[in-house]
Design an enzyme around this catalytic site. Structure first.
Site, PDB file in Angstrom:
ATOM      1  CG  ASP A 105      -0.277  -0.297   2.533  1.00 42.65           C
ATOM      2  OD1 ASP A 105       0.859   0.190   2.735  1.00 42.65           O
ATOM      3  OD2 ASP A 105      -0.874  -1.005   3.362  1.00 42.65           O
ATOM      4  CG  HIS A 120       4.695  -9.550  -0.616  1.00 43.51           C
ATOM      5  ND1 HIS A 120       3.887  -9.964   0.415  1.00 43.51           N
ATOM      6  CD2 HIS A 120       5.628 -10.528  -0.766  1.00 43.51           C
ATOM      7  CE1 HIS A 120       4.313 -11.133   0.871  1.00 43.51           C
ATOM      8  NE2 HIS A 120       5.360 -11.495   0.184  1.00 43.51           N
ATOM      9  CB  CYS A 128       6.191  -4.580 -19.313  1.00 47.96           C
ATOM     10  SG  CYS A 128       5.893  -5.587 -20.787  1.00 47.96           S
ATOM     11  CB  CYS A 151       3.840  -3.191 -22.783  1.00 51.53           C
ATOM     12  SG  CYS A 151       5.474  -2.436 -22.870  1.00 51.53           S
ATOM     13  CB  CYS A 154       7.184  -5.340 -25.790  1.00 56.31           C
ATOM     14  SG  CYS A 154       6.352  -5.845 -24.279  1.00 56.31           S
ATOM     15  N   GLY A 191       2.098  -7.267  12.996  1.00 56.84           N
ATOM     16  CA  GLY A 191       0.902  -7.396  12.177  1.00 56.84           C
ATOM     17  C   GLY A 191       0.974  -8.480  11.125  1.00 56.84           C
ATOM     18  CB  THR A 192       3.088 -10.588   9.701  1.00 59.60           C
ATOM     19  OG1 THR A 192       3.236 -11.789   8.946  1.00 59.60           O
ATOM     20  CG2 THR A 192       4.331 -10.377  10.539  1.00 59.60           C
ATOM     21  CD  GLU A 219      -6.518 -13.858  14.674  1.00 54.83           C
ATOM     22  OE1 GLU A 219      -5.792 -14.173  13.706  1.00 54.83           O
ATOM     23  OE2 GLU A 219      -7.741 -13.977  14.683  1.00 54.83           O
ATOM     24  CB  ALA A 236      -0.258  -2.733  14.413  1.00 54.84           C
TER      25      ALA A 236
HETATM   26 ZN   LIG Z   1       6.751  -4.319 -22.528  1.00 58.30          ZN
END
Ligand SMILES: [Zn+2]
Length: 250
Positions: A105, A120, A128, A151, A154, A191-192, A219, A236
């Site tokens: 985020d 992540h 692309c 794209c 390409c 928080g994981t 938890e 958190a």
């Molecule tokens: Zn591309």
């Protein structure tokens, strides 16, 4: 265990690594993936967030990302994000702080955090799908409800710059994370769940490096991950300001 502002004397540590997960962003109005109110309770990630889906039905990936981008439009950093950013700004010059986040985020950066590793990816970026293409990932807030974008270089489909199920972590971010963990003497996951990858692997690395290891989550771990030496339960946005607010760089 009970937690107070004296639980951690941060001046005792030289290389601090914090890993954050979805629990840090819940107070910003973003749902967690699992557990009560979790995104995956209503949406099957196999149908929307898997590498195979990107290849066979990319519109479904964009459908979910579009919902998430819409949700993010109004999201602001909460007190947990802000406490971590202020904490980083007050450290001694001899101290290293690395914030690894599973969140896509961008709220840590919005709060002012500097040394952030997004393992992540980031939902605000589009890239692309052709890994040989020279198009650089770029900032993008569009939802693409009707058509899958292509794209301009390409002609391959464009995709959100996030890690889908079935994909490896980005090489650079994984390498930076491992390097930080190799050197760390304090590791805090917030928080994981602590029981699934990458948190479960990162805490092993930190423990192997001799670090103090702490989990903060709503938890309790199920099953318990023995590499976490301490566990504190709670929100958190309540725990992080208490724990990290005490660092005045003295
Ligand atoms: Zn591309």
């Amino acid at each position: 265990m009970l937690l107070s502002k004296n639980t951690i004397n941060f001046s005792n540590y030289r290389n601090i690594v914090v890993l954050t997960g979805a629990g840090v962003s819940v107070a910003s109005g973003l749902p967690p993936y699992r557990g009560p109110g979790g995104l995956w309770n209503n949406i099957n990630p196999d149908d929307h967030a898997d590498l195979a889906v990107l290849e066979n039905n990319p519109g479904a990936v964009w459908e979910l990302s579009g919902i998430e981008r819409k949700t993010l439009e109004n999201a602001k950093p909460n007190v947990a994000h802000i406490a971590l950013a202020e904490f980083e700004s007050k450290l001694f010059s001899s101290q290293q702080f690395t914030l690894i986040t599973q969140n896509i985020d961008g709220l840590h950066q919005q709060a002012g955090s500097q040394n952030v590793i997004e393992i992540h990816g980031n939902l605000h970026r589009t890239k692309c799908s052709n890994t040989d293409c020279s198009l650089e990932p770029y900032i993008d807030h569009l939802s693409y409800k009707e058509t899958v974008p292509q794209c301009p270089l390409c002609g391959s489909i464009l995709r959100p710059d996030i890690v889908l199920f079935g994909e490896y972590l980005p090489v650079k971010e994984e390498w930076l994370s491992k390097r930080a963990l190799r050197d760390c003497d304090l590791f805090i996951a917030i928080g994981t769940s602590g029981t699934v990858s990458p948190a479960s692997q990162f805490v092993r690395s930190a423990d192997y490096s001799g670090a103090r290891t702490i989990l903060i989550n709503l938890e309790p771990m199920k099953p318990k991950n023995p590499y976490f030496q301490e566990e504190y339960l709670g929100l958190a946005e309540e725990i992080v300001p208490i724990l990290f607010g005490n660092n005045d760089g003295n």
